[in-house]
Design a protein around this motif. Structure first.
Motif, PDB file in Angstrom:
ATOM      1  N   PRO A  38      -6.405   5.851   9.922  1.00  0.00           N
ATOM      2  CA  PRO A  38      -5.784   4.510   9.891  1.00  0.00           C
ATOM      3  C   PRO A  38      -6.792   3.373   9.807  1.00  0.00           C
ATOM      4  N   TYR A  39      -7.900   3.480  10.558  1.00  0.00           N
ATOM      5  CA  TYR A  39      -8.840   2.350  10.529  1.00  0.00           C
ATOM      6  C   TYR A  39      -9.463   2.179   9.148  1.00  0.00           C
ATOM      7  N   ARG A  40      -9.636   3.250   8.405  1.00  0.00           N
ATOM      8  CA  ARG A  40     -10.150   3.132   7.039  1.00  0.00           C
ATOM      9  C   ARG A  40      -9.069   2.615   6.088  1.00  0.00           C
ATOM     10  N   PRO A  92      -2.935  -2.269  -3.225  1.00  0.00           N
ATOM     11  CA  PRO A  92      -2.729  -3.409  -4.134  1.00  0.00           C
ATOM     12  C   PRO A  92      -3.857  -4.434  -3.982  1.00  0.00           C
ATOM     13  N   LEU A  93      -4.254  -5.030  -5.083  1.00  0.00           N
ATOM     14  CA  LEU A  93      -5.240  -6.116  -5.078  1.00  0.00           C
ATOM     15  C   LEU A  93      -4.466  -7.408  -5.270  1.00  0.00           C
ATOM     16  N   LYS A  94      -4.217  -8.121  -4.194  1.00  0.00           N
ATOM     17  CA  LYS A  94      -3.382  -9.313  -4.284  1.00  0.00           C
ATOM     18  C   LYS A  94      -3.915 -10.405  -3.368  1.00  0.00           C
ATOM     19  N   VAL A  95      -3.644 -11.660  -3.784  1.00  0.00           N
ATOM     20  CA  VAL A  95      -3.974 -12.845  -2.996  1.00  0.00           C
ATOM     21  C   VAL A  95      -2.743 -13.736  -3.018  1.00  0.00           C
ATOM     22  N   LEU A 100      -9.411  -0.715   3.750  1.00  0.00           N
ATOM     23  CA  LEU A 100      -9.090  -0.785   2.324  1.00  0.00           C
ATOM     24  C   LEU A 100      -8.151  -1.955   2.027  1.00  0.00           C
ATOM     25  N   GLU A 101      -7.180  -2.206   2.893  1.00  0.00           N
ATOM     26  CA  GLU A 101      -6.250  -3.311   2.664  1.00  0.00           C
ATOM     27  C   GLU A 101      -6.976  -4.656   2.742  1.00  0.00           C
ATOM     28  N   ARG A 102      -7.859  -4.798   3.725  1.00  0.00           N
ATOM     29  CA  ARG A 102      -8.625  -6.055   3.829  1.00  0.00           C
ATOM     30  C   ARG A 102      -9.580  -6.215   2.660  1.00  0.00           C
ATOM     31  N   PRO A 151       0.833  -1.210   0.000  1.00  0.00           N
ATOM     32  CA  PRO A 151       0.000   0.000   0.000  1.00  0.00           C
ATOM     33  C   PRO A 151       0.866   1.258   0.000  1.00  0.00           C
ATOM     34  N   LEU A 152       0.338   2.294  -0.627  1.00  0.00           N
ATOM     35  CA  LEU A 152       1.055   3.566  -0.702  1.00  0.00           C
ATOM     36  C   LEU A 152       0.128   4.678  -0.217  1.00  0.00           C
TER      37      LEU A 152
END
Length: 546
Positions: free
Chosen positions: A215-217, A194-197, A221-223, A165-166
């Motif tokens: 931060p919580y948002r 990033p969209l990654k698995v 977004l990462e999850r 993430p950036l």
């Protein structure tokens, strides 16, 4: 007995009463403050009093409750958001365009951001993958843009390669500007997720906002990015599978159309010649329906060693799984191709991450040729190294065989058609000669099939029924020309003998006119089978005694 008395000055009594009053007011305000806090009014302010210790305790309690309430609201916001977007991903996982459109529009609304863009990895050009903007959203309206970003190019392309993430709060002036009704302005926050698995990248989401994203948002977004990547992976596999099935179906439909065209040609030829009808039936039985074997898959190491294969592939090639695991892919290759420079280059390019697709000829356990349409795809680890090669394929052996058989049948059909035309020409010539001979005979002649239908007749027969020309038409019922049931039955009896191979000659005495002599001879086809009779009728003069 004396009673002790304490003398209090009036001034001291007034001061004591004032202190007691202030304490009561402090307790009353504290009680009111606590009740309001119990009601959830955490924004209530408490004025400072002389009792600093009680005031500090109450304010600390309120601050702690505010913190707990805030954290609970943040957790609820994240949980509800993940559930909301899980439903969106589940409802639209069969259409990439519709999925990204709904996803980005609802994400912009839920996050309260000003601009958003979703980039998906495009691998249509196998040697040059790139990031394609599938959806873009700004100020509550969808923007119809198409943008291509090369891997490693710019902030988006670099973020894809770094897979992390950036978060930017210092935005370059030439990066992006948010346009509103009041003009253009730089955002305060840029977020690239990033969209990654399992460290496999499928795309990126870029968000721009006038306000900082807490931060919580960011964690939300990462999850969410992991869920989106998982769905994109499923959509990509489904689309690839659908494309392979459609190609197989198109091939089957094309061959089915060719089969139908050939069948119609054979039916047209069979109408004029029995032999060609038989040949048409043989061709129809020779062309078989193409049956799809489904999607077969097999996994290799980068050097071509077999790791695993599904049941469809195992059945297709005629092996058991334990017979091929640990062996090299060349066991499926013809001997004259298994050690060539081209074959070694094939696996070298796969180990370097280059994908392959097309039609391939392989051999099964029995040494028989198997034709496959499929693709080889490289699977990388988190460092970008190729760790496996996955092959997806469908069996097109039947299609290839049918194509070859169809070409051979067309060539055979073309040759037979020429023979048939020559045969028909000879038949017409012989028929013309036969009719000429029959017409030279003055006696009525008629050819009948086994069901008493007229095949042909000469002019003398036609003259006998000149008032009923329809009676001389091929296919006319000969029994209808006889004037009584008895005469019709007599004709049936004569025909029955003729069909058994006899030549029948009988004299008939009509009610008027001279007696008639009727001769019926068997009519045979080229196989010497009796198919009807030839009837000849002549008048017989009776001799009277002198």
């Amino acid at each position: 007995m004396g009673i002790p008395v304490t003398l209090v000055q009036k001034k001291q009594l007034a001061s004591l009463q004032e202190t007691i009053s202030k304490k009561e007011q402090t307790i009353e305000r504290a009680s009111f403050f606590i009740k309001e806090i119990e009601k959830g009014n955490l924004d209530l302010q408490l004025e400072a009093q002389d009792d600093d210790q009680l005031h500090a305790a109450l304010v600390s309690m309120k601050d702690q409750l505010q913190k707990i309430s805030k954290e609970e609201k943040e957790r609820t916001w994240v949980t509800e958001g993940l559930a909301k977007f899980a439903d969106i991903l589940r409802q639209h996982n069969d259409d990439l365009e519709e999925l990204t459109d709904h996803l980005l529009r609802d994400l912009a609304d839920y996050m309260g951001i000003n601009q958003a863009a979703l980039f998906v990895l495009n691998t249509d050009e196998e040697d040059e993958p790139f990031l394609e903007m599938c959806a873009c959203y700004a100020y509550n309206r969808k923007k119809y843009l198409h943008k291509r970003v090369e891997l490693g190019a710019g902030m988006i392309g670099q973020a894809f390669l770094e897979k992390e993430p950036l978060y930017l709060t210092e935005i370059p002036e030439d990066y992006v500007a948010i346009t509103s009704g009041t003009g253009k302005a730089l955002p305060r926050n840029i977020v690239i997720i990033p969209l990654k698995v399992n460290d496999q990248m499928y795309g990126l989401i870029e968000l721009a906002s006038f306000t900082l994203i807490p931060p919580y948002r960011q964690q939300f977004l990462e999850r969410l990015g992991e869920s989106i990547a998982s769905t994109l992976a499923s959509v990509r596999i489904a689309q690839r599978t659908q494309r392979l099935l459609q190609e197989s179906q198109q091939q089957a439909e094309m061959l089915q159309a060719q089969e139908e065209e050939m069948r119609q040609n054979m039916e047209e030829l069979s109408a004029t010649q029995e032999e060609m009808a038989r040949k048409g039936t043989e061709i129809e039985h020779q062309i078989k329906a193409i049956q799809n074997s489904g999607i077969a898959s097999i996994e290799f190491t980068p050097d071509g060693t077999i790791l695993a294969a599904n049941e469809s592939f195992i059945q297709l090639m005629g092996y058991r799984l334990d017979e091929i695991q640990g062996k090299h892919h060349r066991i499926f290759m013809p001997d004259d191709q298994a050690h060539t420079a081209d074959y070694q280059l094939f696996w070298q390019e796969l180990s370097e991450g280059k994908s392959k697709s097309g039609e391939y000829m392989r051999v099964n356990r029995k040494g028989e040729r198997v034709y496959l349409r499929g693709s080889y795809s490289a699977i990388r680890d988190n460092t970008g190294d190729v760790v496996r090669v996955l092959k997806l394929a469908t069996d097109i052996t039947a299609i290839k065989a049918a194509e070859l058989d169809a070409r051979q049948q067309v060539e055979t059909l073309s040759g037979k058609q020429g023979q048939l035309e020559q045969l028909l020409e000879e038949l017409h010539e012989k028929e013309h000669v036969l009719m000429s001979i029959m017409n030279e005979i003055d006696l009525p002649l008629v050819a009948l099939d086994a069901h008493h239908r007229l095949i042909t007749c000469n002019r003398a027969f036609e003259a006998s029924f000149k008032d009923s020309p329809a009676a001389c038409t091929p296919g006319a019922d000969f029994l209808a020309l006889l004037d009584s049931e008895a005469a019709q039955q007599a004709h049936r009896d004569r025909m029955e003998k003729v069909l058994q191979g006899e030549t029948v000659k009988e004299r008939i005495t009509p009610a008027e006119g001279l007696p008639l002599e009727v001769t019926l001879s068997p009519l045979r086809n080229r196989q010497n089978e009796i198919v009807g009779a030839i009837s000849c009728t002549k008048e017989v003069s009776e001799r009277r005694p002198s």
